[in-house]
Structures are given as C-alpha cells and as structure tokens.
Design a protein around this motif. Structure first.
Motif, PDB file in Angstrom:
ATOM      1  N   THR A  11       4.659  -6.052 -33.533  1.00  0.00           N
ATOM      2  CA  THR A  11       5.250  -7.523 -33.919  1.00  0.00           C
ATOM      3  C   THR A  11       4.321  -8.220 -34.835  1.00  0.00           C
ATOM      4  N   PHE A  12       4.986  -8.894 -35.829  1.00  0.00           N
ATOM      5  CA  PHE A  12       4.196  -9.785 -36.827  1.00  0.00           C
ATOM      6  C   PHE A  12       4.572 -11.233 -36.333  1.00  0.00           C
ATOM      7  N   LYS A  13       3.681 -11.926 -35.742  1.00  0.00           N
ATOM      8  CA  LYS A  13       3.789 -13.157 -35.246  1.00  0.00           C
ATOM      9  C   LYS A  13       5.033 -12.992 -34.137  1.00  0.00           C
ATOM     10  N   ASP A  14       6.141 -13.700 -34.401  1.00  0.00           N
ATOM     11  CA  ASP A  14       7.320 -13.699 -33.535  1.00  0.00           C
ATOM     12  C   ASP A  14       8.340 -12.482 -33.931  1.00  0.00           C
ATOM     13  N   ARG A  15       8.012 -11.869 -35.103  1.00  0.00           N
ATOM     14  CA  ARG A  15       9.046 -10.910 -35.628  1.00  0.00           C
ATOM     15  C   ARG A  15       8.808  -9.503 -35.018  1.00  0.00           C
ATOM     16  N   VAL A  16       9.609  -9.021 -34.223  1.00  0.00           N
ATOM     17  CA  VAL A  16       9.540  -7.590 -33.983  1.00  0.00           C
ATOM     18  C   VAL A  16       9.711  -6.514 -34.843  1.00  0.00           C
ATOM     19  N   ALA A  17       8.959  -5.777 -35.478  1.00  0.00           N
ATOM     20  CA  ALA A  17       9.283  -4.809 -36.545  1.00  0.00           C
ATOM     21  C   ALA A  17       9.622  -3.599 -36.033  1.00  0.00           C
ATOM     22  N   VAL A  18       8.932  -3.228 -34.833  1.00  0.00           N
ATOM     23  CA  VAL A  18       9.351  -2.028 -34.463  1.00  0.00           C
ATOM     24  C   VAL A  18       9.276  -2.085 -32.976  1.00  0.00           C
ATOM     25  N   GLY A  35      17.727   3.585 -41.708  1.00  0.00           N
ATOM     26  CA  GLY A  35      17.888   2.274 -41.359  1.00  0.00           C
ATOM     27  C   GLY A  35      18.018   1.150 -42.488  1.00  0.00           C
ATOM     28  N   GLU A  36      18.851   0.126 -41.974  1.00  0.00           N
ATOM     29  CA  GLU A  36      19.121  -0.759 -43.204  1.00  0.00           C
ATOM     30  C   GLU A  36      17.638  -1.537 -43.382  1.00  0.00           C
ATOM     31  N   ASN A  37      17.494  -2.209 -44.812  1.00  0.00           N
ATOM     32  CA  ASN A  37      16.403  -2.891 -45.167  1.00  0.00           C
ATOM     33  C   ASN A  37      15.922  -3.906 -43.896  1.00  0.00           C
ATOM     34  N   GLY A  38      14.533  -3.428 -43.691  1.00  0.00           N
ATOM     35  CA  GLY A  38      14.136  -4.407 -42.577  1.00  0.00           C
ATOM     36  C   GLY A  38      14.328  -3.818 -41.136  1.00  0.00           C
ATOM     37  N   ALA A  39      14.738  -2.364 -41.072  1.00  0.00           N
ATOM     38  CA  ALA A  39      15.027  -1.906 -39.799  1.00  0.00           C
ATOM     39  C   ALA A  39      13.670  -1.677 -39.112  1.00  0.00           C
ATOM     40  N   GLY A  40      12.650  -1.464 -39.820  1.00  0.00           N
ATOM     41  CA  GLY A  40      11.340  -1.117 -39.095  1.00  0.00           C
ATOM     42  C   GLY A  40      10.797   0.342 -39.578  1.00  0.00           C
ATOM     43  N   LYS A  41      11.343   1.194 -40.668  1.00  0.00           N
ATOM     44  CA  LYS A  41      10.984   2.527 -40.917  1.00  0.00           C
ATOM     45  C   LYS A  41       9.681   2.229 -41.659  1.00  0.00           C
ATOM     46  N   THR A  42       9.291   1.770 -42.401  1.00  0.00           N
ATOM     47  CA  THR A  42       8.073   1.686 -43.314  1.00  0.00           C
ATOM     48  C   THR A  42       6.781   1.060 -42.011  1.00  0.00           C
ATOM     49  N   THR A  43       7.228   0.036 -41.286  1.00  0.00           N
ATOM     50  CA  THR A  43       6.090  -0.168 -40.289  1.00  0.00           C
ATOM     51  C   THR A  43       6.086   1.252 -39.384  1.00  0.00           C
ATOM     52  N   PRO A  81       3.374   7.194 -50.171  1.00  0.00           N
ATOM     53  CA  PRO A  81       4.021   5.797 -50.194  1.00  0.00           C
ATOM     54  C   PRO A  81       5.144   5.384 -51.178  1.00  0.00           C
ATOM     55  N   GLN A  82       5.655   4.466 -50.734  1.00  0.00           N
ATOM     56  CA  GLN A  82       6.735   3.827 -51.606  1.00  0.00           C
ATOM     57  C   GLN A  82       6.000   3.571 -52.933  1.00  0.00           C
ATOM     58  N   GLU A  83       4.980   2.894 -53.202  1.00  0.00           N
ATOM     59  CA  GLU A  83       4.276   2.513 -54.062  1.00  0.00           C
ATOM     60  C   GLU A  83       3.168   3.665 -54.604  1.00  0.00           C
ATOM     61  N   ASP A 158       7.807   8.165 -47.948  1.00  0.00           N
ATOM     62  CA  ASP A 158       8.618   7.027 -47.888  1.00  0.00           C
ATOM     63  C   ASP A 158       9.232   6.737 -48.940  1.00  0.00           C
ATOM     64  N   GLU A 159      10.594   6.756 -49.072  1.00  0.00           N
ATOM     65  CA  GLU A 159      11.738   6.645 -50.119  1.00  0.00           C
ATOM     66  C   GLU A 159      11.259   7.454 -51.414  1.00  0.00           C
ATOM     67  N   PRO A 160      11.186   8.570 -51.229  1.00  0.00           N
ATOM     68  CA  PRO A 160      10.529   9.700 -52.239  1.00  0.00           C
ATOM     69  C   PRO A 160      11.320   9.685 -53.609  1.00  0.00           C
ATOM     70  N   THR A 189      14.689   7.014 -46.298  1.00  0.00           N
ATOM     71  CA  THR A 189      15.512   7.047 -47.696  1.00  0.00           C
ATOM     72  C   THR A 189      16.475   6.321 -47.453  1.00  0.00           C
ATOM     73  N   HIS A 190      17.297   5.623 -48.243  1.00  0.00           N
ATOM     74  CA  HIS A 190      18.567   5.015 -48.235  1.00  0.00           C
ATOM     75  C   HIS A 190      19.489   5.822 -48.868  1.00  0.00           C
ATOM     76  N   TYR A 191      19.327   7.158 -49.202  1.00  0.00           N
ATOM     77  CA  TYR A 191      20.259   8.056 -49.846  1.00  0.00           C
ATOM     78  C   TYR A 191      20.605   9.001 -48.857  1.00  0.00           C
TER      79      TYR A 191
HETATM   80  N1  LIG Z   1       3.040  -7.283 -43.120  1.00  0.00           N
HETATM   81  C1  LIG Z   1       3.982  -7.702 -42.539  1.00  0.00           C
HETATM   82  N2  LIG Z   1       3.907  -9.060 -42.211  1.00  0.00           N
HETATM   83  C2  LIG Z   1       4.901  -9.602 -41.361  1.00  0.00           C
HETATM   84  N3  LIG Z   1       6.242  -8.999 -41.148  1.00  0.00           N
HETATM   85  C3  LIG Z   1       6.374  -7.926 -41.860  1.00  0.00           C
HETATM   86  C4  LIG Z   1       5.240  -7.166 -42.352  1.00  0.00           C
HETATM   87  N4  LIG Z   1       5.804  -5.790 -42.681  1.00  0.00           N
HETATM   88  C5  LIG Z   1       6.981  -5.808 -42.286  1.00  0.00           C
HETATM   89  N5  LIG Z   1       7.490  -7.065 -41.904  1.00  0.00           N
HETATM   90  C6  LIG Z   1       8.725  -7.159 -41.267  1.00  0.00           C
HETATM   91  O1  LIG Z   1       9.179  -6.365 -40.293  1.00  0.00           O
HETATM   92  C7  LIG Z   1      10.618  -5.762 -40.340  1.00  0.00           C
HETATM   93  C8  LIG Z   1      10.527  -4.242 -40.645  1.00  0.00           C
HETATM   94  O2  LIG Z   1      10.053  -3.940 -42.161  1.00  0.00           O
HETATM   95  P1  LIG Z   1       9.840  -2.783 -42.626  1.00  0.00           P
HETATM   96  O3  LIG Z   1       9.437  -2.752 -44.082  1.00  0.00           O
HETATM   97  O4  LIG Z   1       9.409  -1.850 -41.753  1.00  0.00           O
HETATM   98  O5  LIG Z   1      11.493  -2.105 -42.677  1.00  0.00           O
HETATM   99  P2  LIG Z   1      11.901  -0.938 -43.546  1.00  0.00           P
HETATM  100  O6  LIG Z   1      13.225  -0.406 -42.403  1.00  0.00           O
HETATM  101  O7  LIG Z   1      10.997  -0.044 -44.015  1.00  0.00           O
HETATM  102  O8  LIG Z   1      12.646  -1.813 -44.774  1.00  0.00           O
HETATM  103  P3  LIG Z   1      12.985  -1.193 -46.267  1.00  0.00           P
HETATM  104  O9  LIG Z   1      14.391  -0.230 -46.102  1.00  0.00           O
HETATM  105  O10 LIG Z   1      13.521  -2.482 -46.867  1.00  0.00           O
HETATM  106  O11 LIG Z   1      12.047  -0.827 -46.922  1.00  0.00           O
HETATM  107  C9  LIG Z   1      11.135  -6.769 -41.478  1.00  0.00           C
HETATM  108  O12 LIG Z   1      11.761  -7.953 -40.906  1.00  0.00           O
HETATM  109  C10 LIG Z   1       9.815  -7.355 -42.228  1.00  0.00           C
HETATM  110  O13 LIG Z   1      10.002  -8.456 -42.927  1.00  0.00           O
END
Ligand SMILES: Nc1ncnc2c1ncn2[C@@H]1O[C@H](COP(=O)(O)OP(=O)(O)OP(=O)(O)O)[C@@H](O)[C@H]1O
Length: 241
Positions: A11-18, A35-43, A81-83, A158-160, A189-191
């Motif tokens: 969790t990041f503050k009140d946001r649950v990423a995974v 997963g869609e953007n923000g689904a939690g894959k990179t985390t 990594p992505q970058e 990560d999204e190669p 990947t999104h592809y």
């Molecule tokens: N360092 C951070 N601080 C706060 N919130 C974060 C941080 N990293 C990720 N998040 C939040 O956690 C959630 C998951 O993000 P994550 O980057 O893991 O998604 P993703 O599936 O990889 O998305 P994308 O496909 O856009 O790369 C999102 O709501 C994002 O805004």
C-alpha cells in the motif's frame, strides 16, 4: 517450485497497489502478468525483485524469502526495467563488460561474457556502437542482455517491446523464445499478441488483485471467449451492482 507468492500486499498511503496476491510460478516457466494501467504489475515486479519492501505478505523465490533474505534473492534474479539503464556514452560491448565487472568478473571473463551475450542477442555487429546511437529495438535487446550477465535464474521483463516497430518486436520475440525454458521469465505487457506468442501461463491483475490465472486455453474455457483481447476485457470488466 520456483516462486511462491503468498498474500503479497503493498500500500502507498491509502492506495492499495498490490492486494493479497497469491500465486506460484514454476521453474523455467514463461509467465505473463497482464492488467490495465495501474493494476499493480510494476509494483509486483518491484516487490519480487526486492526493489521495494511489501507492506505485508511474502514471496519465496527459489527457497528464499523476499522479506527475510532479500540480499540472497537479489543474486538469483535480474530485471530489464521499463526505463532501460544502458550507459549512453559506452559502446554495446563496454556496457556489457561494465556490468560483468560490477558482478565480479575479471577483465577476460567480462570480455567472454560480453561476446557470448552479443552473439545470443544479435548485437555482435553493433559491438562498437555507443548506447546513444542504438535504435529502440537494439537498446531493449542490450538491456535484456545486460540483465542476463549475472546469469540469473529468474528474469523480469517490464513491458519490453513498448515503442518497438513490428520487425524489432518480432526479433525480440525470437530472442525470448530462444531463452524460453532455460530461465524463468516474468513478463508484463499490454500487447496481447505478445502473450499469445510467448507465454506458458497468464495472470490477469485488476486493482491489485489476481482476477484470473491459467494457460490461454484454460482462460478460454473459463470465459467462453476465444481471443485473448475478449478474455482480458471480460475478466477486467467492473462488476455492475
Ligand atoms: N511510488 C508510488 N507511490 C504512490 N503510488 C504508487 C507508487 N507506485 C505505484 N503507485 C500506484 O500503485 C498502483 C499500481 O501501479 P503500478 O505501476 O504497479 O501499475 P501497473 O499495472 O504497472 O500500471 P502500468 O500498466 O500503467 O505500468 C497505481 O494506482 C499507482 O498509481
């Protein structure tokens, strides 16, 4: 078993990423995390590769915990990594040798490793090209080759293929297919056609949770859909109350 993820949460503050992610990945498997953007894959990738600590839960990577033994886990894996993190003023060969030296190779070993990886990744004829002169496709290939220098047992991609043209993407797929089975590969990947071409198994995340898990055929059976795009849309649709 290679990777065993148990109730992993970040969790990041009140946001649950995974959110209480549990799943297992076998040795040598090519696993695609969708997963869609923000689904939690990179985390998830950052947690599994010990770049970030989980809020709760754990993952056992080849027998070692990311919570209790992150330094040991780090030695077994690597990440592209992505970058990408290539040095723009070093040549392809120098980039690879530099990383090999960081991992403790002497000069001769570093040269041998660089040569082997340039051959494997089709970079030999660009050995002397500076990082900044590489096309997106070659840059990405170099980034993955650099991640392979440490001879990891698990590699995260990560999204190669973001931003690559059709040919560069297909070339990279071929390289990844050649790696398949030799090393555990976790791809985001999104592809979706990339997933169909490469992955043994697919996990679909939605809002930090695992929505579905299985082979493409299993997901087809589960959803009654044939195309991965339709499977994905169905599984990530919001449930209307
Ligand atoms: N360092 C951070 N601080 C706060 N919130 C974060 C941080 N990293 C990720 N998040 C939040 O956690 C959630 C998951 O993000 P994550 O980057 O893991 O998604 P993703 O599936 O990889 O998305 P994308 O496909 O856009 O790369 C999102 O709501 C994002 O805004």
């Amino acid at each position: 078993m290679n990777i065993s993820i148990n109730e992993l949460t970040k969790t990041f503050k009140d946001r649950v990423a995974v959110d209480h992610l549990s799943l297992s990945i076998e040795q040598g498997e090519f696993f695609a995390l969708l997963g869609e953007n923000g689904a939690g894959k990179t985390t998830t990738i950052k947690l599994l590769s010990c770049l970030m600590e989980p809020t709760s839960g754990d993952a056992i990577m080849l027998g070692d915990s990311i919570v209790n033994n992150p330094q040991v886990v780090k030695k077994k894996l690597n990440i592209s990594p992505q970058e990408t993190a290539i040095a723009r003023n070093l040549s392809v060969k120098e980039n690879l040798e530099f990383i090999a030296r960081i991992y403790g190779s002497n000069k001769k070993e570093a040269e041998q490793k660089a040569k082997r990886l340039m051959d494997k990744f089709g970079l030999t004829d660009r050995a002397k090209s500076k990082g900044r002169t590489l096309s997106g496709g070659l840059e990405r290939r170099l980034s993955i080759a650099m991640a392979m220098i440490s001879e990891p047992e698990i590699i995260f991609l990560d999204e190669p293929t973001v931003g690559l043209d059709v040919r560069a993407r297909l070339d990279l797929w071929q390289i990844l297919l050649d790696l398949k089975g030799q090393i555990t590969i976790i791809l985001t990947t999104h592809y979706l056609e990339e997933v169909e071409a490469l992955a043994d198994r697919i996990g679909i995340m939605h809002k930090g949770r695992l929505r579905a898990l299985g082979t493409l055929d299993e997901l087809r059976e589960q959803t009654g859909q044939v195309k991965l795009q339709n499977i994905f849309l169905q599984l990530t649709a919001e449930v209307k109350s």
